[in-house]
Every structure is written in C-alpha cells, then in structure tokens.
Design an enzyme around this catalytic site. Structure first.
Site, mmCIF file in Angstrom:
data_model
loop_
_atom_site.group_PDB
_atom_site.id
_atom_site.type_symbol
_atom_site.label_atom_id
_atom_site.label_comp_id
_atom_site.label_asym_id
_atom_site.label_seq_id
_atom_site.Cartn_x
_atom_site.Cartn_y
_atom_site.Cartn_z
ATOM 1 N N LEU A 114 -3.717 4.222 11.750
ATOM 2 C CA LEU A 114 -3.158 5.060 10.690
ATOM 3 C C LEU A 114 -4.149 6.123 10.243
ATOM 4 C CD1 LEU A 114 -1.558 2.332 8.392
ATOM 5 C CD2 LEU A 114 -0.360 3.912 9.915
ATOM 6 N N THR A 169 -2.530 6.018 2.872
ATOM 7 C CA THR A 169 -3.533 5.949 3.939
ATOM 8 C C THR A 169 -4.727 6.812 3.560
ATOM 9 O OG1 THR A 169 -1.845 5.541 5.614
ATOM 10 C CG2 THR A 169 -3.973 6.373 6.389
ATOM 11 N N HIS A 217 -6.855 5.334 0.729
ATOM 12 C CA HIS A 217 -7.724 4.289 1.287
ATOM 13 C C HIS A 217 -8.910 4.910 2.043
ATOM 14 C CE1 HIS A 217 -8.259 0.291 3.452
ATOM 15 N NE2 HIS A 217 -8.828 1.102 4.325
ATOM 16 N N GLU A 218 -8.642 5.877 2.913
ATOM 17 C CA GLU A 218 -9.722 6.449 3.740
ATOM 18 C C GLU A 218 -10.725 7.238 2.882
ATOM 19 O OE1 GLU A 218 -10.143 5.359 6.611
ATOM 20 O OE2 GLU A 218 -8.158 4.530 6.994
ATOM 21 N N HIS A 255 -13.824 -2.600 2.467
ATOM 22 C CA HIS A 255 -12.591 -3.380 2.320
ATOM 23 C C HIS A 255 -12.829 -4.557 1.376
ATOM 24 C CE1 HIS A 255 -11.590 -1.686 6.477
ATOM 25 N NE2 HIS A 255 -10.796 -1.084 5.608
ATOM 26 N N TRP A 280 -11.987 -7.563 1.469
ATOM 27 C CA TRP A 280 -12.306 -8.868 2.062
ATOM 28 C C TRP A 280 -13.697 -8.866 2.706
ATOM 29 C CZ3 TRP A 280 -9.012 -5.309 4.177
ATOM 30 C CH2 TRP A 280 -9.238 -4.906 5.488
ATOM 31 N N ASP A 308 -17.816 -6.833 -0.521
ATOM 32 C CA ASP A 308 -17.555 -5.391 -0.645
ATOM 33 C C ASP A 308 -18.512 -4.774 -1.671
ATOM 34 O OD1 ASP A 308 -16.576 -6.405 -3.004
ATOM 35 O OD2 ASP A 308 -14.584 -5.506 -2.832
ATOM 36 N N VAL A 337 -18.822 -5.339 -4.713
ATOM 37 C CA VAL A 337 -18.160 -5.086 -5.990
ATOM 38 C C VAL A 337 -17.844 -6.440 -6.615
ATOM 39 C CG1 VAL A 337 -16.045 -4.205 -7.058
ATOM 40 C CG2 VAL A 337 -17.178 -2.870 -5.271
ATOM 41 N N ASP A 395 2.071 1.095 1.824
ATOM 42 C CA ASP A 395 1.811 2.091 0.782
ATOM 43 C C ASP A 395 2.361 1.663 -0.584
ATOM 44 O OD1 ASP A 395 0.621 3.613 2.708
ATOM 45 O OD2 ASP A 395 1.773 5.438 2.262
#
Ligand SMILES: [Zn+2]
Length: 292
Positions: A160, A197, A200-201, A210, A212, A222, A224, A263
């Site tokens: 994507l 998309t 996210h990018e 990410h 996970w 991540d 965080v 989305d």
C-alpha cells in the site's frame, strides 16, 4: 521496515545515526516536550504523480483530498476520533502539524506542489525505489531538507505504501503511496479510501514505529509508553478488545494510525507518539518544518 532492519543489521554508520536519533528523542521526552518547542509548523509537500495510464494520473482534487486527511488526522480533527474507546480517551494526542502543497519549487518559481510524470512502467517496487528516480522511470525528489516528497504510483506485491525514517537516506527520503490507496476520492478504493495509508507512512517519516514493535513474540517496542505492547499487527476492522502479550483487559490499541487495520478503523495517535514526532521536528526533521 524490512529495508530499515536490514540496514540496521548491516550498516554500522546507519545504526549509529539511528541510535543518536533515539538518544535525542529520549532526552526530548524527558524534558516533557510533548509539543514542538518552536510552536506549530507547516510542512511543505510535493506530490509526484507517476502514471502510465490516465486513471493513475490523479486529479488535483484527489491530491488535495489527501492533504485534507493529513491535516485532520495530525490535528485531532478527524470526525471518527469519537470512536476511540473511552479507556484511551485520555491518551489521545494532537500532533499539531499542518501540511500544505508547496507553493515554490526548489528554484523559487511558483508551483502547485503537484508534479506529473508519465512513465512506461506499469508498476514500481520498494526494493529498488525506482519511482524516486527519473533515470529509472520515476521522478527525482525535490531537496528532502526542504520538502516532504510524496510519490503516488502503481506498486507491485500488494504494497500500500512505504516510507523512510529520519536520517535513513537523504537522497531517497519521503513516502510512496499506492494510487488506489491515495486520498479519499477518484482512484482510492475501499477499504483504503480514507487516506490513512499516508497518515501511517508520514508517521514513519516522523519517526513513529509500528505499535507492536515489529516483533511477533511481544519483545519489541515502539519506544512509546502509552501504546500497549502488542503481539503483532491487526488487520481489517477488529473487535475491541483484542488481548495479546498480557495486555488485558483493554488489549491492543488497534485503532492507532500505526497499526495495519483498514482506513475506517485507524483513528488516533497517542500523546507519546506526538512527543516522538515533536522530537523529530525539533531534531532530524527541523529543516523541513516552517513556522506556522
Ligand atoms: Zn508501517
């Protein structure tokens, strides 16, 4: 992520750069800077529309619909934010970052911020980054210290989109988005027709990982604190809660922009993620951030 992790394994210089970015980001967070120290910013964007058929030559309106999505999602102004589970309403973050199509090109001439480039290639791959090179049938970037470069094109392999992290590779810096996952009209196709998309990018471009932590054994991070540890990516539209890695009762924060859901299912950043992005804009991305 595969290219990023390969570079971490094989390139000591790259490993050092990333370690310095992480050290800087940790200091920034310790100083409790959840917003960028110099205030709100606007990031100038150039969109390279690379097409071999009329349907991939996206309209100006479709491009602008994508910029609108970024400005909603990065300013906590997306209408679907009301769907955040109440257990996480207190950690939702407002990145406070604005995006605008560039109005001057690298030579100082006025521009729409949209560059159209016809190609004979029917698709591009992340492996060779061809869309970022005029010689390879794509379109060369504008200087990455002054613009967020975005390419939209056809991508092979079911991809994507993909992005570079801060200090990863200046000559090919930016994000690439599949034409059918770009914006929220025209060629955008369900379930990737809400422009997420690119949300996210651009998160990766601003140094987000990410949620996970890119491992599937609960050992990753991540960097965080307010995103629960998760066992892997979530897809489609999961049902709350989805418990992994002992993260009950609330489970994975799969509605986060940095998961892999549809989305319509990704609707939030956390304050910790916004702090990381603020550090990126005060640090390695400082030159591209204009005062608002
Ligand atoms: Zn990603």
């Amino acid at each position: 992520m595969q290219v990023f992790h390969q570079a971490l394994e094989s390139d000591p210089e790259f490993r050092n750069r990333i370690a310095r970015v992480e050290a800087y980001t940790a200091r920034h967070a310790l100083l409790n800077l959840t917003a960028r120290s110099a205030g709100p910013v606007v990031i100038p964007v150039v969109v390279h529309v690379v097409y071999d058929s009329p349907e991939l030559n996206l309209s100006d309106e479709q491009v602008r619909s994508q910029i609108d999505v970024l400005n909603e999602d990065y300013n906590q102004a997306n209408a679907d934010r009301i769907n955040v589970p109440s257990v996480w309403s207190s950690v939702v973050g407002n990145a406070g970052i604005r995006f605008a199509l560039a109005t001057t090109d690298p030579s100082g001439a006025s521009t729409t911020g949209i560059v159209r480039k016809q190609t004979t290639l029917t698709s591009f791959s992340a492996g060779d980054d061809g869309v970022k090179s005029s010689a390879a049938g794509g379109d060369d970037p504008w200087p990455s210290d002054r613009y967020l470069n975005v390419w939209t094109c056809n991508l092979g392999g079911g991809l994507l989109g993909y992005a570079t992290f801060p200090l990863q590779v200046a000559s090919r810096d930016g994000v690439v988005i599949l034409a059918s996952a770009f914006g929220r009209q025209g060629s955008a196709e369900y379930p990737y027709d809400r422009g997420r998309t690119m949300t996210h990018e651009v998160g990766h471009w601003l140094n987000l990982r990410h949620i996970w932590g890119d491992t599937t054994d609960c050992s990753g991070t991540d960097y965080v604190d307010d995103t629960p540890n998760a066992g892997g990516p979530n897809y489609r539209t999961p049902t709350f809660p989805h418990v992994t890695c002992g993260n009950g009762p609330n489970g994975d924060m799969f509605m986060n922009f940095m998961d892999y859901v549809d989305d319509a299912a990704m609707i939030m950043f956390t304050q910790g993620q916004c702090a990381r992005m603020a550090a990126a804009l005060d640090g390695p991305r400082a030159s591209v951030a204009r005062g608002a």
